[in-house]
Scaffold this active site. Structure first.
Site, short mmCIF file in Angstrom:
data_model
loop_
_atom_site.label_atom_id
_atom_site.label_comp_id
_atom_site.label_asym_id
_atom_site.label_seq_id
_atom_site.Cartn_x
_atom_site.Cartn_y
_atom_site.Cartn_z
CE LYS A 208 36.32 11.48 -24.00
NZ LYS A 208 35.63 12.75 -24.34
NE ARG B 281 35.13 13.30 -17.58
CZ ARG B 281 34.55 12.72 -18.63
NH1 ARG B 281 34.84 11.49 -18.97
NH2 ARG B 281 33.71 13.39 -19.37
NE ARG C 211 27.11 12.10 -27.53
CZ ARG C 211 28.08 12.18 -26.64
NH1 ARG C 211 29.26 11.67 -26.91
NH2 ARG C 211 27.88 12.77 -25.50
NE ARG D 261 26.16 10.82 -23.01
CZ ARG D 261 27.48 10.93 -22.98
NH1 ARG D 261 28.22 10.15 -23.76
NH2 ARG D 261 28.07 11.80 -22.20
NE ARG E 95 28.76 16.10 -21.14
CZ ARG E 95 28.30 15.59 -22.27
NH1 ARG E 95 27.09 15.90 -22.70
NH2 ARG E 95 29.03 14.77 -22.97
P1 AP5 Z 1 31.86 11.05 -29.46
O1 AP5 Z 1 32.82 10.11 -30.11
O2 AP5 Z 1 30.62 10.48 -28.86
O3 AP5 Z 1 32.62 11.98 -28.41
P2 AP5 Z 1 33.27 11.64 -27.01
O4 AP5 Z 1 34.62 12.26 -27.00
O5 AP5 Z 1 33.18 10.20 -26.69
O6 AP5 Z 1 32.34 12.54 -26.09
P3 AP5 Z 1 31.53 12.20 -24.75
O7 AP5 Z 1 30.43 13.22 -24.65
O8 AP5 Z 1 31.17 10.78 -24.67
O9 AP5 Z 1 32.57 12.56 -23.71
P4 AP5 Z 1 32.31 12.90 -22.29
O10 AP5 Z 1 33.71 12.91 -21.87
O11 AP5 Z 1 31.56 14.13 -21.98
O12 AP5 Z 1 31.29 11.78 -21.77
P5 AP5 Z 1 31.51 10.48 -20.90
O13 AP5 Z 1 30.53 9.51 -21.31
O14 AP5 Z 1 32.94 10.12 -20.88
O15 AP5 Z 1 31.48 12.15 -30.55
C1 AP5 Z 1 30.55 13.16 -30.26
C2 AP5 Z 1 29.61 13.39 -31.45
O16 AP5 Z 1 30.34 13.95 -32.55
C3 AP5 Z 1 28.97 12.12 -32.00
O17 AP5 Z 1 27.67 12.42 -32.41
C4 AP5 Z 1 29.85 11.75 -33.21
O18 AP5 Z 1 29.13 11.04 -34.20
C5 AP5 Z 1 30.26 13.13 -33.71
N1 AP5 Z 1 31.58 13.15 -34.32
C6 AP5 Z 1 32.70 12.46 -33.91
N2 AP5 Z 1 33.76 12.75 -34.70
C7 AP5 Z 1 33.30 13.65 -35.62
C8 AP5 Z 1 33.92 14.34 -36.71
N3 AP5 Z 1 35.22 14.14 -37.01
N4 AP5 Z 1 33.18 15.19 -37.43
C9 AP5 Z 1 31.86 15.39 -37.13
N5 AP5 Z 1 31.21 14.76 -36.12
C10 AP5 Z 1 31.93 13.90 -35.37
O19 AP5 Z 1 31.16 11.03 -19.44
C11 AP5 Z 1 29.85 11.43 -19.10
C12 AP5 Z 1 29.80 11.87 -17.65
O20 AP5 Z 1 30.18 10.77 -16.78
C13 AP5 Z 1 30.75 12.99 -17.26
O21 AP5 Z 1 30.19 14.26 -17.53
C14 AP5 Z 1 30.94 12.72 -15.76
O22 AP5 Z 1 29.86 13.20 -15.03
C15 AP5 Z 1 30.95 11.21 -15.69
N6 AP5 Z 1 32.31 10.63 -15.81
C16 AP5 Z 1 32.75 9.80 -16.80
N7 AP5 Z 1 34.04 9.47 -16.61
C17 AP5 Z 1 34.43 10.09 -15.47
C18 AP5 Z 1 35.66 10.17 -14.78
N8 AP5 Z 1 36.76 9.53 -15.21
N9 AP5 Z 1 35.71 10.92 -13.66
C19 AP5 Z 1 34.63 11.58 -13.21
N10 AP5 Z 1 33.43 11.57 -13.82
C20 AP5 Z 1 33.33 10.84 -14.95
MG MG Z 2 32.13 9.05 -25.23
#
Ligand code: AP5
Ligand code: MG
Ligand code: ZN
Length: 212
Positions: free
Chosen positions: A13, A88, A127, A160, A171
């Site tokens: 994402k 989410r 990552r 992270r 997660r």
């Molecule tokens: P990346 O693009 O970073 O993935 P992402 O989908 O953004 O994953 P996140 O881990 O950020 O999602 P998340 O939903 O767990 O975390 P968030 O910060 O939202 O890509 C991942 C890796 O893969 C990178 O290293 C990238 O370079 C690599 N990559 C990408 N594409 C690739 C490809 N095609 N091939 C190879 N490699 C590739 O949330 C964190 C925490 O916050 C949650 O756990 C929760 O506790 C809280 N939180 C956030 N939002 C909410 C909500 N709405 N409600 C409740 N709690 C929430």
């Molecule tokens: Mg992200």
């Protein structure tokens, strides 16, 4: 134009968000990035969010919605928002759709990136993240030009706290239990996109899904 970029942890994402925002003039609203910024600034919200994030659990809906609602009240969101990591839960989705309808600002697309769990674990363990601007990198697949330095803003690129294997597995379990049902809830409105392969090729699929 408001777009949801949906997907499990590590689906890409954050990686895809920049190009989409640039092309369509959208503002990225990533709830996880906002929590990490608060954590860095040692705010009360940051401390509260951390207690859930460290356990791989979701921050409570009312806390998340207050944050998003306040953000959407700011004028820089009027040209359109790309939601990353929100909604989410089904409750969050209902609140967002309610807002989109009552404000008249609408929801143009729901794009869901699909990636198998094993690949998600591999991606997240390699990552690296810029905690200042939210840019994401991967030690093998997508490193910054200069080791440890963000290409976009020049600040430090780090691992992270929640990107260790134990928390990543939690997660993913949280995703399957609480977040995957959101995709079912959107039904036909959601366009599923293969999130595996080259980053650029996935970007083209995402563009096509937004255009359709
Ligand atoms: P990346 O693009 O970073 O993935 P992402 O989908 O953004 O994953 P996140 O881990 O950020 O999602 P998340 O939903 O767990 O975390 P968030 O910060 O939202 O890509 C991942 C890796 O893969 C990178 O290293 C990238 O370079 C690599 N990559 C990408 N594409 C690739 C490809 N095609 N091939 C190879 N490699 C590739 O949330 C964190 C925490 O916050 C949650 O756990 C929760 O506790 C809280 N939180 C956030 N939002 C909410 C909500 N709405 N409600 C409740 N709690 C929430
Ligand atoms: Mg992200
Ligand atoms: Zn940066």
């Amino acid at each position: 134009m408001n777009v949801i970029l949906f997907g499990p942890p590590g689906a890409g994402k954050g990686t895809q968000a920049g190009a989409v925002c640039e092309r369509h003039g959208l503002l990225q609203v990533a709830t996880g990035d906002i929590f990490r910024k608060n954590l860095k600034e040692k705010t009360e919200l940051g401390q509260l969010a951390r207690s859930f994030m460290d356990k791989g659990q979701l921050v409570p809906d009312e806390v998340v919605w207050k944050l998003v609602e306040d953000r959407l009240a700011q004028p820089d969101t009027e040209a359109g928002v790309l939601f990353d990591g929100f909604p989410r839960t089904v409750t969050q989705a209902e609140l967002l759709v309610g807002w989109a309808e009552s404000s008249g600002r609408g929801l143009s697309a729901v794009v869901a990136l699909e990636v198998p769990d094993d690949e998600l674990v591999a991606r997240l363990s390699g990552r690296r993240t810029c905690l200042s601007c939210g840019a994401t990198y991967h030690v093998a697949h997508n490193p910054p030009s200069k080791d440890g330095v963000c290409d976009r803003c020049g600040n430090d690129v780090v691992q992270r706290d929640d990107d260790n294997e134990v928390t990543v597995r939690k997660r993913l379990a949280t995703y399957h239990r609480q977040t995957a049902p959101v995709l079912e809830w959107f039904g036909e409105r959601a366009v599923r996109v293969d999130g595996t392969g080259a980053i650029g090729a996935i970007g083209a699929r995402v563009q096509a899904a937004i255009g359709s």
